[in-house]
Motif scaffolding. Structure first.
Motif, PDB file in Angstrom:
ATOM      1  N   TYR A  17      -2.053   1.374   4.355  1.00  0.00           N
ATOM      2  CA  TYR A  17      -2.482   2.697   3.902  1.00  0.00           C
ATOM      3  C   TYR A  17      -3.971   2.939   4.137  1.00  0.00           C
ATOM      4  O   TYR A  17      -4.457   4.048   3.934  1.00  0.00           O
ATOM      5  CB  TYR A  17      -2.161   2.888   2.415  1.00  0.00           C
ATOM      6  N   GLY A  18      -4.703   1.889   4.518  1.00  0.00           N
ATOM      7  CA  GLY A  18      -6.148   2.049   4.743  1.00  0.00           C
ATOM      8  C   GLY A  18      -6.894   2.389   3.470  1.00  0.00           C
ATOM      9  O   GLY A  18      -7.940   3.040   3.511  1.00  0.00           O
ATOM     10  N   CYS A  37      -1.767   4.314  -6.021  1.00  0.00           N
ATOM     11  CA  CYS A  37      -0.448   3.764  -5.702  1.00  0.00           C
ATOM     12  C   CYS A  37       0.312   3.388  -6.972  1.00  0.00           C
ATOM     13  O   CYS A  37       1.126   2.464  -6.952  1.00  0.00           O
ATOM     14  CB  CYS A  37      -0.605   2.534  -4.817  1.00  0.00           C
ATOM     15  N   GLU A  38       0.039   4.070  -8.064  1.00  0.00           N
ATOM     16  CA  GLU A  38       0.772   3.736  -9.296  1.00  0.00           C
ATOM     17  C   GLU A  38       0.953   4.985 -10.147  1.00  0.00           C
ATOM     18  O   GLU A  38       0.499   6.081  -9.793  1.00  0.00           O
ATOM     19  CB  GLU A  38       0.043   2.639 -10.072  1.00  0.00           C
ATOM     20  N   GLY A  39       1.632   4.799 -11.286  1.00  0.00           N
ATOM     21  CA  GLY A  39       1.738   5.881 -12.260  1.00  0.00           C
ATOM     22  C   GLY A  39       0.480   5.879 -13.111  1.00  0.00           C
ATOM     23  O   GLY A  39      -0.613   5.639 -12.594  1.00  0.00           O
ATOM     24  N   ASP A  40       0.621   6.118 -14.415  1.00  0.00           N
ATOM     25  CA  ASP A  40      -0.582   6.048 -15.253  1.00  0.00           C
ATOM     26  C   ASP A  40      -0.626   4.695 -15.949  1.00  0.00           C
ATOM     27  O   ASP A  40       0.370   4.258 -16.539  1.00  0.00           O
ATOM     28  CB  ASP A  40      -0.606   7.167 -16.296  1.00  0.00           C
ATOM     29  N   PRO A  41      -1.797   4.033 -15.913  1.00  0.00           N
ATOM     30  CA  PRO A  41      -1.865   2.670 -16.449  1.00  0.00           C
ATOM     31  C   PRO A  41      -1.562   2.565 -17.938  1.00  0.00           C
ATOM     32  O   PRO A  41      -1.243   1.471 -18.421  1.00  0.00           O
ATOM     33  CB  PRO A  41      -3.311   2.242 -16.146  1.00  0.00           C
ATOM     34  N   LEU A  42      -1.634   3.660 -18.671  1.00  0.00           N
ATOM     35  CA  LEU A  42      -1.277   3.583 -20.100  1.00  0.00           C
ATOM     36  C   LEU A  42       0.174   3.156 -20.259  1.00  0.00           C
ATOM     37  O   LEU A  42       0.569   2.650 -21.304  1.00  0.00           O
ATOM     38  CB  LEU A  42      -1.536   4.932 -20.782  1.00  0.00           C
ATOM     39  N   GLU A  52      -2.552  -6.150  -0.155  1.00  0.00           N
ATOM     40  CA  GLU A  52      -2.609  -6.327   1.305  1.00  0.00           C
ATOM     41  C   GLU A  52      -2.047  -5.096   1.995  1.00  0.00           C
ATOM     42  O   GLU A  52      -2.613  -4.598   2.968  1.00  0.00           O
ATOM     43  CB  GLU A  52      -1.716  -7.512   1.708  1.00  0.00           C
ATOM     44  N   ARG A  53      -0.933  -4.597   1.486  1.00  0.00           N
ATOM     45  CA  ARG A  53      -0.294  -3.419   2.090  1.00  0.00           C
ATOM     46  C   ARG A  53      -1.203  -2.196   1.934  1.00  0.00           C
ATOM     47  O   ARG A  53      -1.356  -1.403   2.853  1.00  0.00           O
ATOM     48  CB  ARG A  53       1.063  -3.197   1.421  1.00  0.00           C
ATOM     49  N   CYS A  54      -1.793  -2.060   0.739  1.00  0.00           N
ATOM     50  CA  CYS A  54      -2.709  -0.937   0.497  1.00  0.00           C
ATOM     51  C   CYS A  54      -3.835  -0.961   1.520  1.00  0.00           C
ATOM     52  O   CYS A  54      -4.184   0.059   2.114  1.00  0.00           O
ATOM     53  CB  CYS A  54      -3.314  -1.019  -0.904  1.00  0.00           C
TER      54      CYS A  54
END
Ligand code: SF4
Length: 440
Positions: A187-188, A264-269, A181-183
């Motif tokens: 952040y659009g 909005c994150e690091g690396d999913p690995l 929701e915030r994204c």
């Protein structure tokens, strides 16, 4: 005004020149009669004309570049100039203007400028060359994807809000739904909006950590000079929370894609311990939908396990196929460029769909040394798709870092590079987005 070498080609003389745009001290943008706009690729300049520009596509935005002087082409004198002051207000500064272009287009040239002394680094955007002709803006870009996946005209705020309210009712306690929701609203983020609108590809951010320190990382910047534009996710969602979002999207969207690895994150690995079980949960319910991972590809053994569990496709981010340039931009901690290549090979061996997210910056991406490296890479590693992305980073700052890592010669032009790859590797598709498996 400072004169610099004129590289106007005979070919461009037959085309209509594109009038230069500059900005005054208030940021007001105006055309400068008598001057043509100029594009830049490293230290090479190209005058903008109808031959190397198109009308700016919907959604493109103009920006002026503080602490910088524009490089323009003086039509009457037939030479390039660096403009020091506003010709309409002598003594006042004048600034270059650039275009941040819509998704689906890759830059041929960036806006041409010189830095003033003490210039601060530009924020994390791409800076396409732009000018004015007739009734509209023209910019130096090449279309690589026609899909309307991130067309903001199709993402009305009221519709996103409706989707947000619906999802709140459906999964009130899901923290990932709340994060998205915030994204979408703050952040659009187009990927976040598409989840609530039930379109194309939904994001599944999960990882708080990363083992790279990309110069242009949009979710983590340690220096104060450059600001990141999104906050990293601050918790690790459970497999159930992830699967609930993914299944919601897959069930209601034709040819849906759900993707780990977001801005909005690091690396999913680094979230494999929840992603693996989440994929199992999704696949225990349905075979529909494409489960994709956008990743730096740094941990081949972990990726190997996730591919076995059910990832359908991967998109590996790469700024350069030259290990020195890759390392200078990604600044990896505890892995090597070779690990990234090993991840690509593992996925190809398993018959998975592999894209690279090839970060384009004219002057480096189209340098002969990079062209040779990408050709060799494509021959040795038959990937399925190149997703052409414009590097969101200060172009001169990037060029300096890359040149220190490995010298680049005179660029051949991004358009020519695209043509060469198409000719030599017709099986490699070009695009901007992750395709659904129905289109593999
Ligand atoms: S790989 Fe992605 S998350 Fe990691 S530093 Fe680079 S941009 Fe940021």
């Amino acid at each position: 005004m400072t004169n610099i070498k004129n590289r106007r080609s005979g070919k461009n003389k037959q085309k209509k020149l594109v009038t230069a745009l500059v900005a005054d001290r208030n940021g007001e943008i105006f055309e400068l009669e008598g001057y043509a706009a100029v594009g830049m690729a490293g230290q090479h300049f190209e005058i903008l004309s109808t031959a190397n520009t198109i009308i700016i596509p919907h959604g493109g935005e103009l920006m002026y570049l503080p602490d910088r002087r524009p490089v323009l082409y003086n039509i009457e004198n037939n030479h390039l100039e660096v403009l020091d002051e506003n010709p309409y207000a002598p003594g006042e500064p004048v600034y270059p203007v650039a275009a941040f272009n819509s998704p689906g287009y890759v830059a041929g040239y960036v806006s041409a400028f010189e830095e003033r002394d003490g210039a601060k680094k530009l924020p994390l955007f791409s800076y396409g060359a732009v000018g004015w002709l007739g009734e509209g803006f023209r910019t130096s870009i090449i279309q690589v994807d026609k899909e309307d996946r991130q067309d903001l005209r199709l993402m009305k705020r009221e519709d996103v809000i409706k989707g947000v309210q619906e999802m709140r009712k459906k999964m009130p306690d899901n923290r990932l739904r709340k994060h998205l929701e915030r994204c979408a609203l703050e952040y659009g983020c187009p990927a976040g909006k598409n989840f609530f609108l039930g379109r194309y590809e939904a994001p599944l951010p999960s990882a708080q950590q990363c083992n790279a320190r990309c110069l242009g990382c949009i979710s983590l910047q340690k220096s104060e000079e450059i600001t990141h534009c999104q906050e990293r996710i601050s918790f690790t969602p459970t497999p159930e929370e992830i699967a609930r979002i993914a299944l919601e999207h897959i069930v209601r969207v034709e040819k849906s894609v759900v993707s780990f690895g977001q801005g909005c994150e690091g690396d999913p690995l680094f979230a494999a311990e929840v992603i693996g079980p989440a994929i199992k949960l999704i696949r225990s319910e349905t075979e529909r939908g494409t489960i994709n991972m956008n990743t730096n590809g740094s941990l081949p053994d972990i990726l190997n396990e996730l591919l076995d569990v059910g990832l359908d496709s991967i998109r590996v981010s790469i700024n350069s196929l030259r290990p020195e340039c890759y390392t200078a931009y990604f600044r990896p901690k505890g892995y090597l460029f070779d690990d990234v290549i090993r991840s690509i090979d593992i996925a190809l061996d398993k018959g998975k769909y592999v894209s690279i997210n090839y970060l384009n910056c004219p002057g480096i991406t189209d340098a002969p040394e990079e062209v040779e490296a990408v050709m060799t890479f494509l021959k040795d590693h038959p990937i399925n798709r190149i997703q052409w992305r414009n590097l969101n980073f200060d172009p001169i700052g990037y060029w300096q870092v890359m040149m220190a890592a490995s010298p680049s010669g005179q660029p051949i032009g991004v358009k020519k590079l695209l043509g060469l790859i198409r000719k030599n590797f017709p099986q490699v598709s070009f695009g901007y987005f992750n395709p659904p498996k129905e289109n593999f």
